[in-house]
Write a protein that holds these residues in place. Structure first.
Motif: not given
Length: 475
Positions: A241, A303, A367
Motif C-alpha cells: 500500500r 483506492y 474489496w
C-alpha cells in the motif's frame, strides 16, 4: 579555487517553501535555490552591512550568479500541522484554518555546503565573508543559520552527497539514490532589479516567477530513511500500500496515467538493480514478452478511502507474490516524484509513502469480502469489440465470463447488467505510453450478480492491471 559557503543549522531543521508553491503543499526547497542565496546576501548587505562598497557587492553577486553545486547531509522531510481560528470566530462559530509547516530534518553535521566554481578578488572574498557571518536564517525565520566562508570542504562532510545541475529534463540521467529538483536560478547576466522584487510585486506583474530567472534541474540526493529490521516470514508479499502525500490527490479519472507512470518507474528501477529478468511487478519476462498464467502479476489499483472521488492510495496487488527485489524497487520509487510528462493529461510531481506490505489481509475489506453482487468502482472496458450479431447484454456477459475464465479454473454462474455511473464520464481509458492509435473500445458501468458468493478482489477487462475494471461488493 572554488568558493565554499557553509550553512550550518544548529537546530537541525531547514524550513523553506519553493517559489511558486503553496505553503500547505508541504514542499521543501532543498537545497536552497541559487536565487534564494543571492537574495539573502543582498538583504543582509542592505540591513546588516551597509558600509560595504556597492560596486564590490554588485560584482560579487554577479560572480555568484552561476549555478553552484551542493553537498547535502542525510535528511528526512517532516511537518507539523497548526490550526488557527479564522474570521468566523468573530461570529461565535468554531472554525479553524490549517497551516502546514514542512521542513527538512538534517542529520550528520547539520550543514549544507554551496560550492561555486569561480575565483573572487580579495575585496570580494572579504565582502562575502562579512555578508555570510551576518545571515541570521535561510528560508523561513525558523531556519536559524550560522553561515561562513571556508577554504575547503571539511572532513566531517564525508557522509554528504553531491547535488549537481544536470541541465536538462531527463529522469534517466538520475542515478539510484538521487531525485529531480527544479531550482530557481538567475539568468545571466544577473538582473539586480529583479533580484530585489517582492513576491507581491511579481504577482502584480501577473508572473509566477520573477523576471530574469530560470528553472534548472538538479540531481539531488533522495531523502534518507531509517532502516527497518527484516523479519523472517514464509508469507509472500502480495499487497503493498502506497499513500499519496500532498494536499490534493489526483482524481479517479486519472487512474490509468498514474498507474502507467508508477509501473514505468518501477521497471526502470528494477532493471537498474537486477537487470533483465522475469518480473511479476512488471508483468513481463526477461525477453520483454507479457507473462501468462491467469493474471497472477501485479495489479496497480486506486483506492478512494474518503469517498471524495480522488485517489488516496495506490494498492499494488500481486496474487503470485513479489520478490524482495521487487518490493525494494517499489520502496525506491517512492523516494522520487511520480507523474506523467509534459503534454500528457494526468498527475505530475506526486510523492508516495509506503504504509504497509504483506498478504491479502491488507486489502480494503470492501474489496476482499465474499458477496453475490459486485459493482464497478472504475469502468469496465472489454478487451474485444462488440460483434453485430450480439445484443449488448450477450456481449457484456460473454466478455465477463471470458475474463473470469482467465483468472480461475471454475467460472461461476454470473449475470452482467449495464448501469449508468456519472463518475465514469471523462475517465482516461488509454495508456500514455501506448504509441498505437487511440483505442475505440467503449467502457461500461456494470453490476455482476453471481449465483453463489464470490471472493474478491475482482478486476476484469482491458487495463485491469492499471486500475480499470475494479469491482466492490454491494450485497
Amino acid at each position: 579555487m572554488a568558493v565554499v559557503l557553509a550553512l550550518h543549522f544548529p537546530w537541525g531543521r531547514y524550513h523553506a517553501t519553493p517559489w511558486g508553491r503553496y505553503v500547505n503543499e508541504g514542499a521543501v526547497e532543498l537545497p536552497p535555490s541559487p536565487w534564494r542565496l543571492l537574495r539573502a546576501l543582498y538583504a543582509v548587505w542592505q540591513l546588516r552591512a551597509p558600509e560595504l562598497d556597492a560596486r564590490v557587492v554588485h560584482d560579487l553577486l554577479a560572480r555568484l550568479a552561476v549555478p553552484p553545486s551542493y553537498l547535502i547531509p542525510p535528511y528526512r522531510i517532516a511537518h507539523t500541522r497548526h490550526y488557527y481560528p479564522d474570521s468566523k470566530h468573530l461570529s461565535g462559530s468554531i472554525s479553524t484554518d490549517k497551516a502546514v509547516d514542512a521542513f527538512a530534518v538534517l542529520d550528520g553535521n547539520q550543514t549544507i555546503y554551496a560550492l561555486w566554481p569561480v575565483d573572487l578578488e580579495p575585496e570580494q572574498s572579504d565582502a562575502l565573508a562579512r555578508l555570510a557571518k551576518s545571515i541570521p536564517y535561510i528560508g523561513r525565520a525558523d531556519s536559524t543559520c550560522e553561515a561562513q566562508i571556508l577554504e575547503r570542504v571539511p572532513q566531517d562532510a564525508a557522509g554528504h552527497q553531491r547535488a549537481e545541475p544536470i541541465g536538462f529534463d531527463d529522469l534517466d540521467a538520475l542515478s539510484d539514490g538521487h531525485e529531480r529538483a527544479d531550482l530557481l536560478c538567475p539568468e545571466l547576466p544577473l538582473d539586480l532589479d529583479a533580484l530585489v522584487l517582492r513576491p507581491v510585486d511579481v504577482r502584480a506583474g501577473k508572473l509566477l516567477y520573477p523576471p530574469g530567472t530560470r528553472k534548472i534541474t538538479y540531481a539531488v540526493p533522495a531523502l534518507s530513511r531509517a532502516e527497518r529490521p527484516h523479519r523472517r516470514t514464509k508469507k509472500k508479499t502480495t499487497v503493498v500500500r502506497l499513500a499519496i502525500s500532498g494536499i490534493v490527490q489526483p482524481p479517479m479519472a486519472h487512474t490509468v496515467p498514474l498507474m502507467d507512470a508508477l509501473r514505468g518507474a518501477c521497471i526502470k528501477v528494477l532493471t537498474r538493480q537486477v537487470g533483465a529478468t522475469d518480473s511479476l511487478l512488471a508483468g513481463k519476462t526477461a525477453a520483454g514478452t507479457p507473462l501468462t498464467g491467469g493474471h497472477r502479476h501485479a495489479h496497480f489499483l486506486p483506492y478512494d478511502g474518503s469517498g471524495d472521488g480522488r485517489i488516496d492510495e495506490v494498492i499494488v496487488w500481486t496474487p503470485e507474490g513479489l520478490s524482495a527485489q521487487e518490493v525494494n524497487a517499489l520502496d525506491t520509487v517512492t523516494r522520487r516524484s511520480i507523474g506523467v510528462p509534459d503534454g500528457v493529461t494526468g498527475p505530475r510531481d506526486l510523492h508516495m509513502l509506503p504504509t504497509a506490505s504483506g498478504d491479502e489481509t491488507l486489502l480494503p475489506p470492501e474489496w476482499n469480502s465474499p458477496a453475490r453482487r459486485w459493482r464497478t468502482i472504475t469502468p469496465f472496458v472489454p478487451s474485444r469489440h462488440h460483434k453485430p450479431r450480439q445484443t449488448l447484454a450477450e456481449y457484456l456477459h460473454d466478455e465477463v465470463v471470458r475474463e473470469l475464465s482467465y483468472r480461475g479454473n471454475d467460472v461461476p454462474e454470473v449475470r452482467a447488467e449495464e448501469q449508468f455511473d456519472p463518475r465514469f464520464v471523462g475517465f482516461i481509458r488509454r495508456r500514455w505510453r501506448d504509441r498505437r492509435p487511440a483505442a475505440t473500445l467503449p467502457s461500461y458501468a456494470l453490476e455482476l450478480q453471481f449465483a453463489q458468493p464470490v471472493q474478491g478482489p475482482i478486476t476484469l477487462g482491458h487495463l485491469s492491471h492499471f486500475g480499470l475494471g475494479l469491482f466492490h461488493p454491494v450485497g
